[in-house]
Design a protein around this motif. Structure first.
Motif, PDB file in Angstrom:
ATOM      1  N   GLU A   8       0.848  -1.196   0.000  1.00 14.73           N
ATOM      2  CA  GLU A   8       0.000   0.000   0.000  1.00 14.73           C
ATOM      3  C   GLU A   8       0.884   1.247   0.000  1.00 14.73           C
ATOM      4  O   GLU A   8       1.783   1.357   0.841  1.00 14.73           O
ATOM      5  N   SER A   9       0.622   2.160  -0.949  1.00 15.63           N
ATOM      6  CA  SER A   9       1.410   3.404  -0.962  1.00 15.63           C
ATOM      7  C   SER A   9       0.648   4.531  -1.651  1.00 15.63           C
ATOM      8  O   SER A   9       1.264   5.341  -2.338  1.00 15.63           O
ATOM      9  N   THR A  13       0.827   6.483   3.874  1.00 18.05           N
ATOM     10  CA  THR A  13       1.232   5.215   4.491  1.00 18.05           C
ATOM     11  C   THR A  13       1.968   4.314   3.508  1.00 18.05           C
ATOM     12  O   THR A  13       1.495   4.104   2.394  1.00 18.05           O
ATOM     13  N   GLY A  15       2.708   0.534   3.483  1.00 19.88           N
ATOM     14  CA  GLY A  15       2.371  -0.661   4.256  1.00 19.88           C
ATOM     15  C   GLY A  15       2.609  -1.925   3.460  1.00 19.88           C
ATOM     16  O   GLY A  15       2.444  -1.943   2.230  1.00 19.88           O
ATOM     17  N   ASN A  27       1.125  -7.472   9.007  1.00 21.37           N
ATOM     18  CA  ASN A  27       0.618  -6.170   8.574  1.00 21.37           C
ATOM     19  C   ASN A  27       1.524  -5.095   9.172  1.00 21.37           C
ATOM     20  O   ASN A  27       1.394  -4.744  10.334  1.00 21.37           O
ATOM     21  N   LYS A  29       3.666  -1.245   8.707  1.00 10.73           N
ATOM     22  CA  LYS A  29       3.592   0.021   7.967  1.00 10.73           C
ATOM     23  C   LYS A  29       4.373   1.127   8.672  1.00 10.73           C
ATOM     24  O   LYS A  29       4.721   1.003   9.856  1.00 10.73           O
ATOM     25  N   HIS A  48       8.654   6.969   1.702  1.00 12.75           N
ATOM     26  CA  HIS A  48       8.331   5.583   1.324  1.00 12.75           C
ATOM     27  C   HIS A  48       9.577   4.866   0.812  1.00 12.75           C
ATOM     28  O   HIS A  48       9.845   3.725   1.195  1.00 12.75           O
ATOM     29  N   ILE A  55      10.386  -2.233   5.965  1.00  8.44           N
ATOM     30  CA  ILE A  55       9.016  -2.733   6.205  1.00  8.44           C
ATOM     31  C   ILE A  55       8.838  -4.116   5.588  1.00  8.44           C
ATOM     32  O   ILE A  55       8.203  -4.996   6.166  1.00  8.44           O
ATOM     33  N   ASN A 289      -3.485   0.320   4.780  1.00 10.75           N
ATOM     34  CA  ASN A 289      -2.623  -0.781   5.241  1.00 10.75           C
ATOM     35  C   ASN A 289      -2.376  -1.755   4.103  1.00 10.75           C
ATOM     36  O   ASN A 289      -3.160  -1.841   3.153  1.00 10.75           O
ATOM     37  N   GLY A 290      -1.292  -2.508   4.215  1.00 14.53           N
ATOM     38  CA  GLY A 290      -0.933  -3.471   3.168  1.00 14.53           C
ATOM     39  C   GLY A 290      -1.786  -4.734   3.227  1.00 14.53           C
ATOM     40  O   GLY A 290      -1.989  -5.394   2.203  1.00 14.53           O
TER      41      GLY A 290
END
Ligand code: AMP
Ligand code: MG
Length: 331
Positions: A8-9, A13, A15, A27, A29, A48, A55, A289-290
């Protein structure tokens, strides 16, 4: 059996989550924050880039997959909507991993992921009140697509609250801070209530609040309290009408603003009054969140959506992708 890693970006965030057979096994992040002022996309993208490898290994470690990356079946990533420089970091990292591990890519729509992750709570066919930083939409599945039944005509609800917090000089993200101030507020200050059909508009309320803040006639506590009462009532009104229109009996909340206790309380009251059920995921899955990307990626992967080799390398970000642009082939 499948194990999917999700990246997730879309905004603040970065993640990474890992899901195995619809169970979240990690999970992790990092969230970009500031003491004062807002977020500048290029700075967030740098944040990031500086954090992604850390991460990644944290997520592998939590999932018990350190040194066992070959167990990962596919890499899912947020393709859009979002801030282009931030999305690009996630996409490039997904491609890097896809090449290194020789695994396919699964491009995921961020808003759809907020809805799909709600299935974890037992919701089967909910109306989603997606209230996040940049996005504010009422989404539900209908005739082959996730349709937008209502949305903001200008600012996202989270950005609206964050912008007000920035004006008040209390830093980013403003949501949790405004919620605290609101708890101390006692007097309701009249603000415009702007619902147009099924959509809401926040920019006029923002200007009004800014004037009131700068006039120094009102306390921040009272302004925060009134802000929450008015804009959350607008969200709940439109959500209720989406429930009535679709005949659905489940309301799910998603997005970081869904962490707000008062908003949840108002949703719960509305649902109770009309015999619907209210669902919410834990806060760690409400915010970006990822894990939700991996979770949605797994559903898509299992239905045969995957990109390999040249096709994978050609995948690009879609910063302005709309929820109803996504062809839902997995239902
Ligand atoms: P997201 O974009 O979904 O990750 O959500 C981030 C947004 O949620 C930011 O605009 C935050 O200010 C907002 N937010 C987080 N916690 C709260 C809260 N308790 N009340 C209101 N807004 C919140
Ligand atoms: Mg989001």
């Amino acid at each position: 059996m499948s194990t999917i890693l999700g990246i997730e970006s879309t905004a603040h965030t970065f993640g990474i989550g890992i899901v195995k057979d619809r169970k979240i096994i990690s999970n992790k992040k990092r969230v970009f924050t500031t003491e004062s002022g807002g977020m500048i996309p290029i700075d967030v993208a740098k944040f990031h880039a500086g954090n992604k490898h850390k991460i990644y290994y944290e997520a592998l470690d939590e999932a018990g997959l350190l040194g066992k990356e070959d167990k990962i079946d596919a890499i899912a990533f947020s393709q859009g909507p979002g801030l282009a420089p931030c999305l690009r970091e996630g996409k490039e990292f997904a491609k890097e991993l896809s090449k290194k591990l020789n695994k396919p890519l699964v491009p995921v729509n961020h808003c759809v992921a907020h809805l799909e992750i709600g299935k974890l709570t037992g919701a089967k066919d909910p109306v989603l009140l997606y209230a996040s930083g940049a996005n504010t939409q009422i989404i539900a599945y209908s005739s082959g697509k996730y349709r937008i039944f209502g949305e903001t005509l200008d600012m996202g609800i989270g950005n609206f609250i964050d912008s007000f917090a920035r004006e008040a000089g209390i830093g980013f993200p403003g949501g949790p801070k405004i919620e605290k101030f609101a708890l101390e507020g006692k007097n309701y200050i009249e603000l415009p209530y702007v619902v147009k059909g099924m959509d809401i508009s926040l920019s006029g309320i923002f200007s009004n609040l800014k004037q009131k803040l700068n006039s120094e006639k009102y306390s921040l506590n009272d302004l925060a309290f009134s802000l929450q009462e008015i804009v959350f009532a607008m969200l709940v009104e439109v959500s209720e009408r989406a429930l009535a229109h679709t005949g659905k009996k489940e309301l799910l909340i998603g997005g970081g603003v869904g962490c707000n206790t008062r908003l949840r309380e108002m949703c719960e009251i509305m649902c109770k009054e009309r015999g619907a059920k209210f669902f919410t995921v834990p806060n760690s899955l409400l915010v970006d969140n990822g894990a939700m990307i991996a979770y949605t990626g797994e559903i898509m992967f299992k239905s045969g959506i995957k990109y390999k080799g040249k096709k994978a390398q050609e995948l690009d970000i879609l910063p302005r992708q709309r929820t109803d642009d996504v062809l839902v082939m997995w239902k």
